[in-house]
Design a protein around this motif. Sequence first.
Motif, PDB file in Angstrom:
ATOM      1  N   ALA A  53       0.861  -1.182   0.000  1.00 16.50           N
ATOM      2  CA  ALA A  53       0.000   0.000   0.000  1.00 16.50           C
ATOM      3  C   ALA A  53       0.898   1.233   0.000  1.00 16.50           C
ATOM      4  N   GLY A  54       0.765   2.060  -1.024  1.00 15.20           N
ATOM      5  CA  GLY A  54       1.579   3.268  -1.134  1.00 15.20           C
ATOM      6  C   GLY A  54       0.781   4.506  -0.804  1.00 15.20           C
ATOM      7  N   LEU A  55       1.340   5.359   0.031  1.00 16.03           N
ATOM      8  CA  LEU A  55       0.672   6.586   0.460  1.00 16.03           C
ATOM      9  C   LEU A  55       1.516   7.791   0.068  1.00 16.03           C
ATOM     10  N   ASN A  56       0.912   8.752  -0.638  1.00 13.20           N
ATOM     11  CA  ASN A  56       1.603   9.970  -1.058  1.00 13.20           C
ATOM     12  C   ASN A  56       0.875  11.181  -0.490  1.00 13.20           C
ATOM     13  N   SER A  57       1.595  12.005   0.250  1.00 16.73           N
ATOM     14  CA  SER A  57       0.964  13.184   0.846  1.00 16.73           C
ATOM     15  C   SER A  57       0.872  14.315  -0.165  1.00 16.73           C
ATOM     16  N   SER A  58       0.008  15.269   0.146  1.00 14.82           N
ATOM     17  CA  SER A  58       0.016  16.533  -0.592  1.00 14.82           C
ATOM     18  C   SER A  58       1.184  17.374  -0.073  1.00 14.82           C
ATOM     19  N   ALA A  59       1.303  18.591  -0.551  1.00  9.84           N
ATOM     20  CA  ALA A  59       2.435  19.446  -0.172  1.00  9.84           C
ATOM     21  C   ALA A  59       2.406  19.756   1.323  1.00  9.84           C
ATOM     22  N   ILE A  60       3.579  19.713   1.948  1.00  8.96           N
ATOM     23  CA  ILE A  60       3.744  19.988   3.373  1.00  8.96           C
ATOM     24  C   ILE A  60       4.751  21.123   3.515  1.00  8.96           C
ATOM     25  N   PRO A  61       4.485  22.122   4.354  1.00 10.37           N
ATOM     26  CA  PRO A  61       5.430  23.245   4.512  1.00 10.37           C
ATOM     27  C   PRO A  61       6.771  22.775   5.075  1.00 10.37           C
ATOM     28  N   SER A  62       7.789  23.593   4.879  1.00  7.86           N
ATOM     29  CA  SER A  62       9.143  23.229   5.282  1.00  7.86           C
ATOM     30  C   SER A  62       9.229  22.925   6.777  1.00  7.86           C
ATOM     31  N   LYS A  63       8.443  23.629   7.591  1.00  4.72           N
ATOM     32  CA  LYS A  63       8.434  23.362   9.032  1.00  4.72           C
ATOM     33  C   LYS A  63       7.974  21.938   9.312  1.00  4.72           C
ATOM     34  N   GLY A  64       6.973  21.470   8.574  1.00  3.32           N
ATOM     35  CA  GLY A  64       6.486  20.113   8.750  1.00  3.32           C
ATOM     36  C   GLY A  64       7.496  19.075   8.297  1.00  3.32           C
ATOM     37  N   ILE A  65       8.193  19.357   7.194  1.00  3.98           N
ATOM     38  CA  ILE A  65       9.228  18.443   6.712  1.00  3.98           C
ATOM     39  C   ILE A  65      10.359  18.340   7.724  1.00  3.98           C
ATOM     40  N   GLU A  66      10.704  19.471   8.324  1.00  6.99           N
ATOM     41  CA  GLU A  66      11.742  19.464   9.357  1.00  6.99           C
ATOM     42  C   GLU A  66      11.308  18.612  10.544  1.00  6.99           C
TER      43      GLU A  66
END
Length: 225
Positions: free
Chosen positions: A106-119
């Motif tokens: 099962a593959g899950l792809n998120s929508s865009a996440i702000p840089s703070k969230g990626i950090e």
Amino acid sequence: MENNKMIECKADEFLHLVDVMQKYGATCSLEFQLFNLTDPFFGMVQQPIKAEYFENYGPKDDGDAIILYLGESEFLFPLSQNFFAKNISDCQIFLSIVSETNNYVAGLNSSAIPSKGIEEANNFEEVKDVYQMEANMYVTDYERELVELIRTLEFDDILDAASAIHTEEESANSKAFKAIRTDVKDGFLKRAENLKKLGALLAVANDEYRNEIELSEQLYREDEQ
């Protein structure tokens, strides 16, 4: 060129990454692929995502599982039959759930996440499972039920409970102030201290409460800048 290699991760990090998606309002798509089929078995477009850790999900103590919610759909992935993988880009989170027992991925792809969230996604710190502590803590059925309940409560539920405990804490402090005998005063002060700890631990033990507080603090810091 972006590296799309999936890296195996543990269930607690998988839950952390889903929490990051949820915290920053990202939606997620799903592609369910069977090993013996060329085309995807089924898929889902971007939906709100949430995940929970479910202990002893079966009637015969079948072990723990992760429950994944995508929109109105619900999926259960037993830990004994699945392993997890991740890839974190500069603006998205990609997750995989693979079962060699049941022959699917099962593959899950998120929508865009702000840089703070990626950090935040990249700053996961593994927490030792309470049931695997060196102290070998014994947990009763009643204690387990309490933990499971705390995990399912919403922010407002926790806030109301913590506020009620705080009211009793203030009452104990007031009685300590009015007490004449030293032993009575000390007893009420000890009770107030225990209630303060209980309210604080109850609040921070709930994921939704922590996420709400962290988001409020982040917005406050941004307003101050």
